[in-house]
Scaffold this motif. Structure first.
Motif, PDB file in Angstrom:
ATOM      1  N   GLY A  85       0.542  -0.783   0.265  1.00  0.00           N
ATOM      2  CA  GLY A  85      -0.219  -0.541  -0.155  1.00  0.00           C
ATOM      3  C   GLY A  85       0.625   1.638   0.214  1.00  0.00           C
ATOM      4  N   GLY A  86       2.335   1.398   0.512  1.00  0.00           N
ATOM      5  CA  GLY A  86       2.541   2.922   0.407  1.00  0.00           C
ATOM      6  C   GLY A  86       3.404   2.837  -1.325  1.00  0.00           C
ATOM      7  N   SER A  87       3.887   3.459  -1.678  1.00  0.00           N
ATOM      8  CA  SER A  87       4.851   4.221  -2.569  1.00  0.00           C
ATOM      9  C   SER A  87       6.354   4.810  -2.760  1.00  0.00           C
ATOM     10  N   LEU A  88       7.134   4.323  -3.542  1.00  0.00           N
ATOM     11  CA  LEU A  88       8.482   5.292  -4.062  1.00  0.00           C
ATOM     12  C   LEU A  88       8.130   5.820  -5.331  1.00  0.00           C
ATOM     13  N   ARG A  89       9.097   6.476  -5.307  1.00  0.00           N
ATOM     14  CA  ARG A  89       8.775   7.226  -6.736  1.00  0.00           C
ATOM     15  C   ARG A  89      11.234   6.949  -6.963  1.00  0.00           C
ATOM     16  N   LEU A  90      11.089   5.775  -8.245  1.00  0.00           N
ATOM     17  CA  LEU A  90      12.211   6.168  -8.193  1.00  0.00           C
ATOM     18  C   LEU A  90      12.860   6.988  -9.613  1.00  0.00           C
ATOM     19  N   MET A 125      11.888   5.939 -23.310  1.00  0.00           N
ATOM     20  CA  MET A 125      12.780   6.157 -21.996  1.00  0.00           C
ATOM     21  C   MET A 125      11.350   5.307 -21.086  1.00  0.00           C
ATOM     22  N   GLY A 126      12.340   4.309 -21.059  1.00  0.00           N
ATOM     23  CA  GLY A 126      11.185   3.207 -20.506  1.00  0.00           C
ATOM     24  C   GLY A 126      11.573   2.497 -18.502  1.00  0.00           C
ATOM     25  N   TRP A 127      10.713   2.180 -18.543  1.00  0.00           N
ATOM     26  CA  TRP A 127      11.287   1.343 -16.960  1.00  0.00           C
ATOM     27  C   TRP A 127      10.418  -0.301 -17.098  1.00  0.00           C
ATOM     28  N   TYR A 128      11.696  -0.431 -16.831  1.00  0.00           N
ATOM     29  CA  TYR A 128      11.317  -2.279 -16.790  1.00  0.00           C
ATOM     30  C   TYR A 128      12.018  -2.982 -15.347  1.00  0.00           C
ATOM     31  N   ARG A 129      11.871  -3.864 -15.344  1.00  0.00           N
ATOM     32  CA  ARG A 129      11.634  -4.965 -13.652  1.00  0.00           C
ATOM     33  C   ARG A 129      11.308  -6.174 -14.116  1.00  0.00           C
ATOM     34  N   GLU A 155      10.515  -7.124 -17.649  1.00  0.00           N
ATOM     35  CA  GLU A 155       9.520  -6.764 -18.574  1.00  0.00           C
ATOM     36  C   GLU A 155       8.908  -5.695 -18.606  1.00  0.00           C
ATOM     37  N   LEU A 156       8.411  -5.122 -19.541  1.00  0.00           N
ATOM     38  CA  LEU A 156       9.114  -3.051 -19.458  1.00  0.00           C
ATOM     39  C   LEU A 156       7.332  -2.736 -18.796  1.00  0.00           C
ATOM     40  N   VAL A 157       7.150  -2.274 -18.213  1.00  0.00           N
ATOM     41  CA  VAL A 157       6.089  -1.355 -17.728  1.00  0.00           C
ATOM     42  C   VAL A 157       5.787  -0.755 -17.864  1.00  0.00           C
ATOM     43  N   GLU A 158       6.802   0.732 -17.544  1.00  0.00           N
ATOM     44  CA  GLU A 158       5.621   2.398 -18.434  1.00  0.00           C
ATOM     45  C   GLU A 158       7.252   2.711 -19.591  1.00  0.00           C
ATOM     46  N   ALA A 159       6.664   3.371 -20.241  1.00  0.00           N
ATOM     47  CA  ALA A 159       7.937   4.200 -21.489  1.00  0.00           C
ATOM     48  C   ALA A 159       6.896   5.180 -21.724  1.00  0.00           C
ATOM     49  N   ILE A 160       7.962   6.532 -22.093  1.00  0.00           N
ATOM     50  CA  ILE A 160       7.752   8.028 -22.771  1.00  0.00           C
ATOM     51  C   ILE A 160       8.682   8.516 -23.764  1.00  0.00           C
ATOM     52  N   PRO A 167       2.630  -6.796  -3.095  1.00  0.00           N
ATOM     53  CA  PRO A 167       4.232  -7.565  -2.645  1.00  0.00           C
ATOM     54  C   PRO A 167       4.464  -8.212  -4.497  1.00  0.00           C
ATOM     55  N   GLU A 168       3.651  -8.143  -4.982  1.00  0.00           N
ATOM     56  CA  GLU A 168       3.624  -8.625  -6.167  1.00  0.00           C
ATOM     57  C   GLU A 168       4.850  -7.798  -7.525  1.00  0.00           C
ATOM     58  N   ASP A 169       4.706  -6.360  -7.015  1.00  0.00           N
ATOM     59  CA  ASP A 169       5.723  -5.145  -7.104  1.00  0.00           C
ATOM     60  C   ASP A 169       6.851  -5.412  -7.417  1.00  0.00           C
ATOM     61  N   THR A 170       8.027  -6.368  -5.959  1.00  0.00           N
ATOM     62  CA  THR A 170       8.585  -6.835  -5.528  1.00  0.00           C
ATOM     63  C   THR A 170       9.550  -7.027  -6.681  1.00  0.00           C
ATOM     64  N   ALA A 171      10.561  -6.678  -7.067  1.00  0.00           N
ATOM     65  CA  ALA A 171      11.828  -6.499  -8.087  1.00  0.00           C
ATOM     66  C   ALA A 171      13.006  -6.324  -8.552  1.00  0.00           C
ATOM     67  N   VAL A 172      13.943  -6.328  -9.086  1.00  0.00           N
ATOM     68  CA  VAL A 172      14.808  -5.391  -9.448  1.00  0.00           C
ATOM     69  C   VAL A 172      14.277  -4.047 -10.874  1.00  0.00           C
ATOM     70  N   TYR A 173      14.366  -2.355 -10.779  1.00  0.00           N
ATOM     71  CA  TYR A 173      13.942  -1.726 -12.160  1.00  0.00           C
ATOM     72  C   TYR A 173      14.906  -1.454 -12.386  1.00  0.00           C
ATOM     73  N   TYR A 174      14.759  -0.782 -13.675  1.00  0.00           N
ATOM     74  CA  TYR A 174      15.501  -0.891 -14.755  1.00  0.00           C
ATOM     75  C   TYR A 174      15.339   0.447 -15.198  1.00  0.00           C
ATOM     76  N   CYS A 175      15.792   1.225 -15.905  1.00  0.00           N
ATOM     77  CA  CYS A 175      15.377   2.563 -17.148  1.00  0.00           C
ATOM     78  C   CYS A 175      16.789   1.744 -18.285  1.00  0.00           C
ATOM     79  N   ASN A 176      15.423   2.379 -19.720  1.00  0.00           N
ATOM     80  CA  ASN A 176      16.542   1.949 -20.294  1.00  0.00           C
ATOM     81  C   ASN A 176      16.442   3.028 -22.054  1.00  0.00           C
ATOM     82  N   ARG A 177      16.449   3.057 -22.933  1.00  0.00           N
ATOM     83  CA  ARG A 177      16.430   3.927 -24.163  1.00  0.00           C
ATOM     84  C   ARG A 177      15.764   3.141 -25.075  1.00  0.00           C
ATOM     85  N   ALA A 178      15.666   3.757 -26.417  1.00  0.00           N
ATOM     86  CA  ALA A 178      15.197   3.177 -27.628  1.00  0.00           C
ATOM     87  C   ALA A 178      15.210   4.793 -28.414  1.00  0.00           C
ATOM     88  N   GLY A 179      15.135   4.101 -29.318  1.00  0.00           N
ATOM     89  CA  GLY A 179      15.046   5.147 -30.160  1.00  0.00           C
ATOM     90  C   GLY A 179      13.985   5.597 -30.895  1.00  0.00           C
TER      91      GLY A 179
END
Length: 124
Positions: free
Chosen positions: A15-20, A34-38, A46-51, A88-100
């Motif tokens: 129920g808590g929050s974080l800002r990566l 740019m995208g966030w993966y986990r 998996e890619l979860v959000e991208a901009i 709890p299912e959100d537990t993961a290592v989160y990564y950012c990356n880029r694409a053209g």
């Protein structure tokens, strides 16, 4: 080579929050999507959000829809992932990356290197 460094993960109760944060070594956000993966234990990355370079955001994971929001601060060369109502299912290592372009964010034909990511643990 552009370096991307993820940070601001941590341990949070359900129920808590974080800002990566993801900070780039130079200005790229006007050029790259740019995208966030986990990567969770036992799962594939998996890619979860991208901009896009233009600033439009896209959700790629139904499990986080309405709870996660991607944003960026071009002046700071920083990408963010606001994570609310964490599970709890959100537990993961989160990564950012880029694409053209955002269209290739999930392409297996594009080589990507990965940093260390930032650990998010959701637990009581």
């Amino acid at each position: 080579q552009v370096q991307l460094v993820e940070s601001r993960g941590g341990l949070v109760q359900p129920g808590g929050s974080l800002r990566l944060s993801c900070t780039a070594s130079r200005s790229i956000f006007g050029i790259n999507a740019m995208g966030w993966y986990r990567l969770a234990p036992g799962n594939q990355r998996e890619l979860v959000e991208a901009i896009s370079a233009a600033g439009g955001s896209t959700n790629y994971a139904d499990s986080v829809k309405g709870r996660f929001a991607i944003s960026r601060d071009n002046a700071k060369n920083t990408l963010y992932l606001q994570m609310n109502s964490l599970k709890p299912e959100d537990t993961a290592v989160y990564y950012c990356n880029r694409a053209g372009s955002i269209a290739t964010m999930n392409s297996p034909l594009v080589f990507r290197s990965w940093g260390q990511g930032t650990q998010v643990t959701v637990s009581s």
